[in-house]
Scaffold this active site. Structure first.
Site, PDB file in Angstrom:
ATOM      1  N   VAL B 152      56.451  -4.256  18.625  1.00  0.00           N
ATOM      2  CA  VAL B 152      56.131  -4.746  17.290  1.00  0.00           C
ATOM      3  C   VAL B 152      55.299  -3.656  16.619  1.00  0.00           C
ATOM      4  O   VAL B 152      54.454  -3.038  17.275  1.00  0.00           O
ATOM      5  CB  VAL B 152      55.326  -6.064  17.349  1.00  0.00           C
ATOM      6  CG1 VAL B 152      54.889  -6.499  15.950  1.00  0.00           C
ATOM      7  CG2 VAL B 152      56.139  -7.170  18.026  1.00  0.00           C
ATOM      8  N   CYS B 153      55.563  -3.419  15.334  1.00  0.00           N
ATOM      9  CA  CYS B 153      54.732  -2.508  14.549  1.00  0.00           C
ATOM     10  C   CYS B 153      54.726  -1.113  15.178  1.00  0.00           C
ATOM     11  O   CYS B 153      55.770  -0.635  15.636  1.00  0.00           O
ATOM     12  CB  CYS B 153      53.334  -3.133  14.412  1.00  0.00           C
ATOM     13  SG  CYS B 153      52.255  -2.448  13.146  1.00  0.00           S
ATOM     14  N   THR B 154      53.578  -0.469  15.240  1.00  0.00           N
ATOM     15  CA  THR B 154      53.506   0.887  15.786  1.00  0.00           C
ATOM     16  C   THR B 154      53.580   0.936  17.308  1.00  0.00           C
ATOM     17  O   THR B 154      53.467   2.012  17.898  1.00  0.00           O
ATOM     18  CB  THR B 154      52.203   1.582  15.343  1.00  0.00           C
ATOM     19  OG1 THR B 154      51.110   0.761  15.749  1.00  0.00           O
ATOM     20  CG2 THR B 154      52.157   1.782  13.836  1.00  0.00           C
ATOM     21  N   GLY B 202      59.217  -4.765  12.757  1.00  0.00           N
ATOM     22  CA  GLY B 202      58.451  -3.924  11.837  1.00  0.00           C
ATOM     23  C   GLY B 202      56.959  -4.243  11.907  1.00  0.00           C
ATOM     24  O   GLY B 202      56.451  -4.712  12.932  1.00  0.00           O
TER      25      GLY B 202
END
Lengths: 271, 271
Positions: B152-154, B202
């Site tokens: 998830v995310c970075t 994202g």
């Protein structure tokens, strides 16, 4: 009052104010905050400056067996809002063991909190830790002096049991919504409900929508939208199944059977 | 393979299996689970039964300064999915101090985890705790034997730095998306990205969408939709500001200035 667009030069914001703004927006990463200083806009909303010496205090009143996402959602918004201090309190203070056995903290002791600007009570299936008269009395006391009294999910049942929602419209998790009537509150099936200084979100994930809405209320639409962009809140659920009215009938019926009483919004929490 | 609709009589599910199903769906509230038994449907998906003796092990690899909602979102989905065991691990094990100073746990020590079915690496601005060669080696080791490698995310930047995303499409927080190229991964701006056994979400809140999507992958669409209804995931953001393309220009520009490099997806995380 926080939405005016007057600009003042950056130099007028104190170094402390700048650091706090960076820390809040950037997730407390001091190294990055230092790097960002060079890129800061030369102007900043007057609203932020006006409040620089008086942060909004936003309290999540959490408790054993509570649902993590109920407060983790809005916390991700509020904790990034300029000049807003998020605090956590619980009946006993310290670390709190939530639903599924996960531990979260630290928390202050609820009885030690004198006053906050916003109180937010998140939800759970098991509300028993909050339903003791002395705990409800603290919820009532803090609600009386707060600018906003708020909840996510079945947290509204706790507020209602504390006696602060009489005659007020409130949201709740769909399965438990009509339990609010028992305490004199008016169930509202909307995802975000505002009735004067009372604001509430529906079940679990509604806490994020609620978080963005109250952020706008507290610090203006621009600040709320900036945080929304920071956390990329552009939801795209892969299915339409988030409400009984949208879910495929066999999904809805399976969940009705899992949650006795939910078909009529009368699933009973543990009290 | 988990989506067939064969039904078998309830009696064939062991008492232990029933209790586990209730506990998972109801948030571990044993009292309520006991009450629910009387209301359980008489049939249950064959998929659940087939897996009754072999739960799916889903690991969140978390770390100091990580972002709470990145994993709290999908955890709320996965921890309610039938016969699915969510585990948490971190570089040092124990309680982990996340972004904003909040503490979460308990976690196992990453080096103690032998194998899991799904590894999920959530994100943060500060990825430094995971960027040590010995930690990346554990991420690589667990990724090689997992059925699904996710983020998830970075978190995708951590997976990429571990060398497991070469030539693979992956999502990331919009501000950091093109950093993936540095490690040979292919940036994909979609909110949920699947490339073979690699799945990613994202920025921050995308973890919930990702969670529902992988729940469907692991346990079938019906089970994922049941959990979506349980957590009332019918998002209704009060504004359209969750992506640079949607946000009002002055909001977008303010955030571009807060996050240097983000205009080109090249905001640098702390490594």
């Amino acid at each position: 009052m926080f939405e005016n667009s007057n600009k003042i030069p950056m130099e007028k914001l104190s170094a402390d104010g700048r650091a706090r703004r960076h820390a809040l927006l950037m997730g407390g990463a001091v190294l990055a905050a230092a790097a960002v200083v060079d890129f800061m806009p030369e102007t900043i909303q007057a609203a932020t400056i006006a409040q620089a010496e008086k942060p909004i205090e936003f309290l999540f009143a959490i408790y054993p067996n509570g649902t993590l996402l109920d407060f983790a959602g809005p916390n991700e918004i509020l904790s990034r809002l300029p000049n807003t201090k998020v605090r956590f309190a619980s009946p006993d203070g310290g670390l709190v063991t939530l639903e599924k056995g996960v531990t979260f903290g630290p928390t202050e002791k609820l009885s030690d909190i004198e006053r906050v600007d916003v109180i937010c009570v998140p939800g759970a299936l098991d509300l028993s830790a909050m339903m003791k008269p002395e705990i409800l009395a603290h919820i009532r006391r803090l609600s009386e002096s707060a600018r906003y009294v708020t909840s996510v999910c079945t947290g509204s049942i706790i507020l209602a049991a504390a006696g602060v929602l009489k005659g007020k419209r409130s949201a709740c998790h769909w399965a438990f919504l009509n339990v609010l009537k028992k305490y004199g509150a008016i169930p509202d099936p909307a995802r975000i409900v505002k009735d004067g200084r009372f604001m509430s979100g529906g079940g679990v994930t509604a806490g994020i929508d609620f978080g963005v809405a109250i952020a706008a209320e507290l610090r203006g639409v621009q600040a709320a939208q900036e945080v929304q962009l920071l956390v990329q809140y552009d939801p795209q659920p892969p299915f339409h199944a988030g409400n009984p009215s949208d879910a495929p009938p066999k999904v809805r019926d399976a969940v009705y059977k899992m949650l006795p009483g939910s078909e009529n919004g009368l699933m009973q929490p543990i009290l």
